[in-house]
Design a protein around this motif. Structure first.
Motif, PDB file in Angstrom:
ATOM      1  N   LEU A 188      27.572  33.407  41.650  1.00 32.03           N
ATOM      2  CA  LEU A 188      28.361  33.564  40.428  1.00 32.03           C
ATOM      3  C   LEU A 188      29.129  32.286  40.115  1.00 32.03           C
ATOM      4  O   LEU A 188      29.704  31.675  41.012  1.00 32.03           O
ATOM      5  CB  LEU A 188      29.385  34.672  40.645  1.00 32.03           C
ATOM      6  CG  LEU A 188      28.998  36.091  40.293  1.00 32.03           C
ATOM      7  CD1 LEU A 188      30.153  37.022  40.615  1.00 32.03           C
ATOM      8  CD2 LEU A 188      28.647  36.190  38.816  1.00 32.03           C
ATOM      9  N   GLY A 189      29.123  31.895  38.829  1.00 33.97           N
ATOM     10  CA  GLY A 189      29.886  30.714  38.436  1.00 33.97           C
ATOM     11  C   GLY A 189      31.365  31.018  38.317  1.00 33.97           C
ATOM     12  O   GLY A 189      32.207  30.367  38.914  1.00 33.97           O
ATOM     13  N   ALA A 190      31.711  32.022  37.539  1.00 32.04           N
ATOM     14  CA  ALA A 190      33.115  32.370  37.338  1.00 32.04           C
ATOM     15  C   ALA A 190      33.231  33.840  36.973  1.00 32.04           C
ATOM     16  O   ALA A 190      32.329  34.416  36.373  1.00 32.04           O
ATOM     17  CB  ALA A 190      33.709  31.523  36.214  1.00 32.04           C
ATOM     18  N   VAL A 191      34.371  34.406  37.356  1.00 31.02           N
ATOM     19  CA  VAL A 191      34.703  35.775  36.950  1.00 31.02           C
ATOM     20  C   VAL A 191      36.011  35.703  36.173  1.00 31.02           C
ATOM     21  O   VAL A 191      37.022  35.233  36.690  1.00 31.02           O
ATOM     22  CB  VAL A 191      34.883  36.695  38.181  1.00 31.02           C
ATOM     23  CG1 VAL A 191      35.248  38.105  37.728  1.00 31.02           C
ATOM     24  CG2 VAL A 191      33.628  36.711  39.034  1.00 31.02           C
ATOM     25  N   LEU A 192      35.956  36.115  34.908  1.00 35.93           N
ATOM     26  CA  LEU A 192      37.135  36.044  34.047  1.00 35.93           C
ATOM     27  C   LEU A 192      37.628  37.449  33.751  1.00 35.93           C
ATOM     28  O   LEU A 192      36.840  38.299  33.333  1.00 35.93           O
ATOM     29  CB  LEU A 192      36.774  35.361  32.724  1.00 35.93           C
ATOM     30  CG  LEU A 192      36.127  33.980  32.838  1.00 35.93           C
ATOM     31  CD1 LEU A 192      35.564  33.550  31.490  1.00 35.93           C
ATOM     32  CD2 LEU A 192      37.155  32.978  33.335  1.00 35.93           C
ATOM     33  N   LEU A 193      38.909  37.674  33.950  1.00 38.10           N
ATOM     34  CA  LEU A 193      39.489  38.984  33.647  1.00 38.10           C
ATOM     35  C   LEU A 193      40.437  38.848  32.461  1.00 38.10           C
ATOM     36  O   LEU A 193      41.466  38.181  32.549  1.00 38.10           O
ATOM     37  CB  LEU A 193      40.264  39.517  34.862  1.00 38.10           C
ATOM     38  CG  LEU A 193      41.048  40.808  34.625  1.00 38.10           C
ATOM     39  CD1 LEU A 193      40.104  41.990  34.414  1.00 38.10           C
ATOM     40  CD2 LEU A 193      41.982  41.098  35.795  1.00 38.10           C
ATOM     41  N   LEU A 194      40.077  39.483  31.350  1.00 41.20           N
ATOM     42  CA  LEU A 194      40.932  39.455  30.157  1.00 41.20           C
ATOM     43  C   LEU A 194      41.969  40.552  30.280  1.00 41.20           C
ATOM     44  O   LEU A 194      41.616  41.738  30.394  1.00 41.20           O
ATOM     45  CB  LEU A 194      40.081  39.727  28.913  1.00 41.20           C
ATOM     46  CG  LEU A 194      39.465  38.553  28.180  1.00 41.20           C
ATOM     47  CD1 LEU A 194      38.642  39.068  27.003  1.00 41.20           C
ATOM     48  CD2 LEU A 194      40.534  37.583  27.693  1.00 41.20           C
ATOM     49  N   GLY A 253      37.676  32.555  44.989  1.00 41.14           N
ATOM     50  CA  GLY A 253      38.005  31.274  44.359  1.00 41.14           C
ATOM     51  C   GLY A 253      37.363  31.112  42.988  1.00 41.14           C
ATOM     52  O   GLY A 253      37.506  30.091  42.332  1.00 41.14           O
ATOM     53  N   LYS A 254      36.650  32.138  42.543  1.00 42.50           N
ATOM     54  CA  LYS A 254      35.989  32.040  41.233  1.00 42.50           C
ATOM     55  C   LYS A 254      36.640  32.962  40.220  1.00 42.50           C
ATOM     56  O   LYS A 254      36.232  33.038  39.076  1.00 42.50           O
ATOM     57  CB  LYS A 254      34.517  32.426  41.382  1.00 42.50           C
ATOM     58  CG  LYS A 254      33.784  31.389  42.175  1.00 42.50           C
ATOM     59  CD  LYS A 254      32.389  31.776  42.473  1.00 42.50           C
ATOM     60  CE  LYS A 254      31.716  30.616  43.190  1.00 42.50           C
ATOM     61  NZ  LYS A 254      30.434  31.012  43.755  1.00 42.50           N
ATOM     62  N   PHE A 255      37.651  33.675  40.679  1.00 43.16           N
ATOM     63  CA  PHE A 255      38.276  34.707  39.861  1.00 43.16           C
ATOM     64  C   PHE A 255      39.458  34.136  39.076  1.00 43.16           C
ATOM     65  O   PHE A 255      40.306  33.460  39.646  1.00 43.16           O
ATOM     66  CB  PHE A 255      38.752  35.833  40.786  1.00 43.16           C
ATOM     67  CG  PHE A 255      39.422  36.949  40.069  1.00 43.16           C
ATOM     68  CD1 PHE A 255      38.682  37.906  39.398  1.00 43.16           C
ATOM     69  CD2 PHE A 255      40.809  37.038  40.046  1.00 43.16           C
ATOM     70  CE1 PHE A 255      39.308  38.937  38.712  1.00 43.16           C
ATOM     71  CE2 PHE A 255      41.439  38.069  39.372  1.00 43.16           C
ATOM     72  CZ  PHE A 255      40.683  39.021  38.710  1.00 43.16           C
ATOM     73  N   HIS A 256      39.483  34.410  37.756  1.00 41.33           N
ATOM     74  CA  HIS A 256      40.564  33.901  36.919  1.00 41.33           C
ATOM     75  C   HIS A 256      41.081  34.988  35.999  1.00 41.33           C
ATOM     76  O   HIS A 256      40.296  35.655  35.330  1.00 41.33           O
ATOM     77  CB  HIS A 256      40.058  32.757  36.035  1.00 41.33           C
ATOM     78  CG  HIS A 256      39.429  31.654  36.804  1.00 41.33           C
ATOM     79  ND1 HIS A 256      40.148  30.607  37.341  1.00 41.33           N
ATOM     80  CD2 HIS A 256      38.139  31.448  37.162  1.00 41.33           C
ATOM     81  CE1 HIS A 256      39.326  29.794  37.983  1.00 41.33           C
ATOM     82  NE2 HIS A 256      38.100  30.288  37.894  1.00 41.33           N
ATOM     83  N   ARG A 257      42.399  35.122  35.966  1.00 38.10           N
ATOM     84  CA  ARG A 257      43.005  36.028  34.987  1.00 38.10           C
ATOM     85  C   ARG A 257      43.246  35.259  33.693  1.00 38.10           C
ATOM     86  O   ARG A 257      43.698  34.109  33.745  1.00 38.10           O
ATOM     87  CB  ARG A 257      44.352  36.541  35.505  1.00 38.10           C
ATOM     88  CG  ARG A 257      44.222  37.432  36.703  1.00 38.10           C
ATOM     89  CD  ARG A 257      45.590  37.871  37.211  1.00 38.10           C
ATOM     90  NE  ARG A 257      45.442  38.569  38.470  1.00 38.10           N
ATOM     91  CZ  ARG A 257      45.229  39.887  38.577  1.00 38.10           C
ATOM     92  NH1 ARG A 257      45.167  40.636  37.479  1.00 38.10           N
ATOM     93  NH2 ARG A 257      45.096  40.454  39.757  1.00 38.10           N
TER      94      ARG A 257
END
Ligand code: ADP
Length: 189
Positions: free
Chosen positions: A110-116, A166-170
């Motif tokens: 996975l490249g990135a996980v974005l949580l809106l 380390g790929k998780f972003h809020r």
């Protein structure tokens, strides 16, 4: 496989996943894969999957993992290169495991996980507005509240699943569409 990129957009119903996914996909040359859109297309076309999914979607519950995973696998396997923005998938721990397995088969991660993130009352407000504009059959107040409950119960636990890597972003999902888009671009660039 070269040139692969898999980005995952998570968030409660009404957080703006679809809107942001459409823009982001265009700008980063990713294919937007929205399980909700694919299901609605199946319902409209009267396919067997659509027939099985429609009554579940109308009450705000989740379509069973095996149907969703088969559908996503099909879509991914029909792509020439795996450059994809996943919108609305995975939504359960079982779907997340299945996605891991599919990506592992292709040797990619996975490249990135974005949580809106957006407050509940704002979510309901946005969805009721969309109901008036688009008339989606699951955008009644009762079903909206159920979709939010289902999100908290089944999908929110995935945050724990992805948080450590380390790929998780809020992403703050409040504000106007451009502003939110810039926040996401800031994270991905
Ligand atoms: P929202 O995020 O606003 O709830 P979606 O278009 O993503 O809207 O999903 C609409 C409905 O489609 C969901 O309530 C659910 O019934 C079904 N659905 C979509 N994606 C999934 C999924 N990954 N797993 C199970 N059901 C799904």
């Amino acid at each position: 496989m070269s040139g692969c990129e898999v980005v995952l957009l998570m968030g409660p119903p009404g957080a703006g996943k679809g809107t942001q996914a459409t823009r982001l996909a265009k700008e980063r040359a990713l294919k937007k894969l929205s399980t909700g859109d694919i299901l609605r297309a199946n319902v409209a076309a009267g396919t067997e999957l659509g027939c099985r999914a429609s009554s579940i979607m109308d009450v705000g519950e989740l379509v069973p993992d095996d149907l969703i995973v088969a559908m996503v696998r099909n879509e991914l396997e029909s792509m020439e290169s795996l450059r994809v923005l996943l919108d609305g998938f995975p939504r359960t721990p079982g779907q997340a495991d299945a996605l891991d397995a599919i990506l592992a088969e292709h040797g990619i991660s996975l490249g990135a996980v974005l949580l809106l993130e957006v407050e509940d009352e704002e979510l309901v407000r946005r969805l009721l507005l969309r109901a008036r504009e688009q008339g989606r059959s699951d955008d009644t107040e009762e079903v909206i509240r159920e979709r939010m409950r289902v999100y908290r119960r089944d999908t929110e636990p995935l945050i724990k699943y992805y948080r450590g890597g380390g790929k998780f972003h809020r992403v703050d999902g409040n504000g106007d569409i451009d502003e939110i888009h810039r926040r996401i671009e800031g994270i991905l660039s």
